[in-house]
Design a protein around this motif. Structure first.
Motif, PDB file in Angstrom:
ATOM      1  N   ARG A 161       4.039  65.330  86.553  1.00 36.40           N
ATOM      2  CA  ARG A 161       3.295  64.602  85.143  1.00 36.40           C
ATOM      3  C   ARG A 161       4.286  65.323  84.277  1.00 36.40           C
ATOM      4  O   ARG A 161       4.501  66.641  84.080  1.00 36.40           O
ATOM      5  N   CYS A 162       4.704  64.419  83.224  1.00 37.70           N
ATOM      6  CA  CYS A 162       5.161  64.739  81.847  1.00 37.70           C
ATOM      7  C   CYS A 162       4.038  64.973  81.144  1.00 37.70           C
ATOM      8  O   CYS A 162       3.064  64.475  80.880  1.00 37.70           O
ATOM      9  N   SER A 163       4.324  66.049  80.390  1.00 37.30           N
ATOM     10  CA  SER A 163       3.535  66.546  79.189  1.00 37.30           C
ATOM     11  C   SER A 163       3.411  65.505  77.917  1.00 37.30           C
ATOM     12  O   SER A 163       2.514  65.801  77.064  1.00 37.30           O
ATOM     13  N   CYS A 164       4.267  64.218  77.895  1.00 34.86           N
ATOM     14  CA  CYS A 164       4.190  63.364  76.976  1.00 34.86           C
ATOM     15  C   CYS A 164       2.998  62.323  77.283  1.00 34.86           C
ATOM     16  O   CYS A 164       2.530  62.547  78.243  1.00 34.86           O
ATOM     17  N   TYR A 165       2.733  61.486  76.204  1.00 28.03           N
ATOM     18  CA  TYR A 165       1.552  60.603  76.287  1.00 28.03           C
ATOM     19  C   TYR A 165       1.522  59.787  77.786  1.00 28.03           C
ATOM     20  O   TYR A 165       0.689  59.115  78.064  1.00 28.03           O
ATOM     21  N   ALA A 176       3.865  58.230  84.449  1.00 27.51           N
ATOM     22  CA  ALA A 176       4.420  56.937  84.252  1.00 27.51           C
ATOM     23  C   ALA A 176       5.796  57.289  83.509  1.00 27.51           C
ATOM     24  O   ALA A 176       6.672  56.277  83.259  1.00 27.51           O
ATOM     25  N   CYS A 177       5.854  58.320  83.066  1.00 24.28           N
ATOM     26  CA  CYS A 177       7.059  58.969  82.094  1.00 24.28           C
ATOM     27  C   CYS A 177       8.661  58.543  82.950  1.00 24.28           C
ATOM     28  O   CYS A 177       8.417  59.070  84.138  1.00 24.28           O
ATOM     29  N   PRO A 178       9.564  57.958  82.461  1.00 26.13           N
ATOM     30  CA  PRO A 178      10.937  57.977  83.315  1.00 26.13           C
ATOM     31  C   PRO A 178      11.321  59.428  83.439  1.00 26.13           C
ATOM     32  O   PRO A 178      11.987  59.491  84.375  1.00 26.13           O
ATOM     33  N   ALA A 179      10.910  60.493  82.582  1.00 23.23           N
ATOM     34  CA  ALA A 179      11.510  61.910  82.892  1.00 23.23           C
ATOM     35  C   ALA A 179      10.772  62.237  84.269  1.00 23.23           C
ATOM     36  O   ALA A 179      11.822  63.101  84.944  1.00 23.23           O
ATOM     37  N   VAL A 180      10.013  61.569  84.869  1.00 18.49           N
ATOM     38  CA  VAL A 180       9.482  62.298  86.198  1.00 18.49           C
ATOM     39  C   VAL A 180      10.391  61.589  87.312  1.00 18.49           C
ATOM     40  O   VAL A 180      10.911  62.218  88.019  1.00 18.49           O
ATOM     41  N   HIS A 229      12.974  64.867  74.112  1.00 22.68           N
ATOM     42  CA  HIS A 229      12.809  66.064  75.012  1.00 22.68           C
ATOM     43  C   HIS A 229      11.166  65.798  75.890  1.00 22.68           C
ATOM     44  O   HIS A 229      10.263  65.586  75.310  1.00 22.68           O
ATOM     45  N   HIS A 230      11.290  66.166  77.177  1.00 19.33           N
ATOM     46  CA  HIS A 230      10.154  65.986  78.012  1.00 19.33           C
ATOM     47  C   HIS A 230       9.962  67.257  78.796  1.00 19.33           C
ATOM     48  O   HIS A 230      10.996  67.764  79.183  1.00 19.33           O
ATOM     49  N   ARG A 231       8.962  67.422  79.214  1.00 16.50           N
ATOM     50  CA  ARG A 231       8.559  68.526  80.088  1.00 16.50           C
ATOM     51  C   ARG A 231       7.591  68.135  81.273  1.00 16.50           C
ATOM     52  O   ARG A 231       6.699  67.724  81.157  1.00 16.50           O
TER      53      ARG A 231
HETATM   54 ZN   LIG Z   1       7.626  62.168  79.030  1.00 13.95          ZN
END
Ligand SMILES: [Zn+2]
Ligand SMILES: [Zn+2]
Length: 176
Positions: free
Chosen positions: A54-58, A62-66, A46-48
């Motif tokens: 911007r993703c809330s993960c680390y 750069a997160c693929p969720a973006v 799960h990503h936000r």
């Molecule tokens: Zn993420």
């Protein structure tokens, strides 16, 4: 079915695996954010993502969720709502007063104003200046204690936008 034991970062380096993951992905609205669910094959699942990509993960930007959110929007997905002025779902990318970077400051967070932040140049002072600016803009948007009452286009109305040419003025109002 084997679960791919693979991190989001690995997906970034493996475009084919990323493409497969993006086909499975579920994007939904969650408040002022996009909730991205990659399914159990991706860690974290799960990503936000905020409205500033911007993703809330680390992985952050750069997160693929973006990318998943960008695809979802391009396909006509519903946009996350804009927060009301002065409310910050997350610390802003740039200080609204001077444009410098900001850092999250939980001591300034509140239910009404959202995430607190301080400016890397102007500190908490710029946070409060930004809040005062919003209050002033709200006051400017409604300059009346009592609005004028006019007949406009044959109808009696409260003229919140002020007296216009052609109005028949019944009451001139009390400005702030
Ligand atoms: Zn993420
Ligand atoms: Zn600043």
């Amino acid at each position: 079915m084997t679960t791919l034991d693979i991190s989001a970062f690995k997906f970034k380096l493996d475009p084919t695996a990323l493409q497969m993951a993006l086909q499975e992905v579920k994007v939904t609205l969650s408040g002022y954010f996009y909730a991205v669910d990659f399914g159990p094959g991706m860690r974290p699942q799960h990503h936000r993502v905020d409205k500033h990509r911007r993703c809330s993960c680390y992985l952050g930007e750069a997160c693929p969720a973006v990318q998943a959110v960008a695809d979802y929007l391009r396909a006509g997905g519903e946009r996350a709502p804009d927060p009301p002025p002065g409310y910050y779902p997350v610390a802003p990318v740039a200080c609204p007063i001077c444009g410098a970077a900001t850092i999250f400051d939980n001591s300034l967070s509140s239910k009404r104003r959202g995430a607190g932040w301080r400016c890397t140049k102007g500190g908490a002072g710029h946070y409060w200046q930004a809040q005062v600016k919003v209050l002033k803009e709200k006051a400017a948007a409604n300059p009346w204690i009592f609005p004028p009452v006019v007949v406009r286009g044959g109808r009696q109305i409260n003229a919140w936008d002020g007296i216009q040419t052609g109005d028949q003025v019944l009451y001139s109002g009390v400005p702030k």
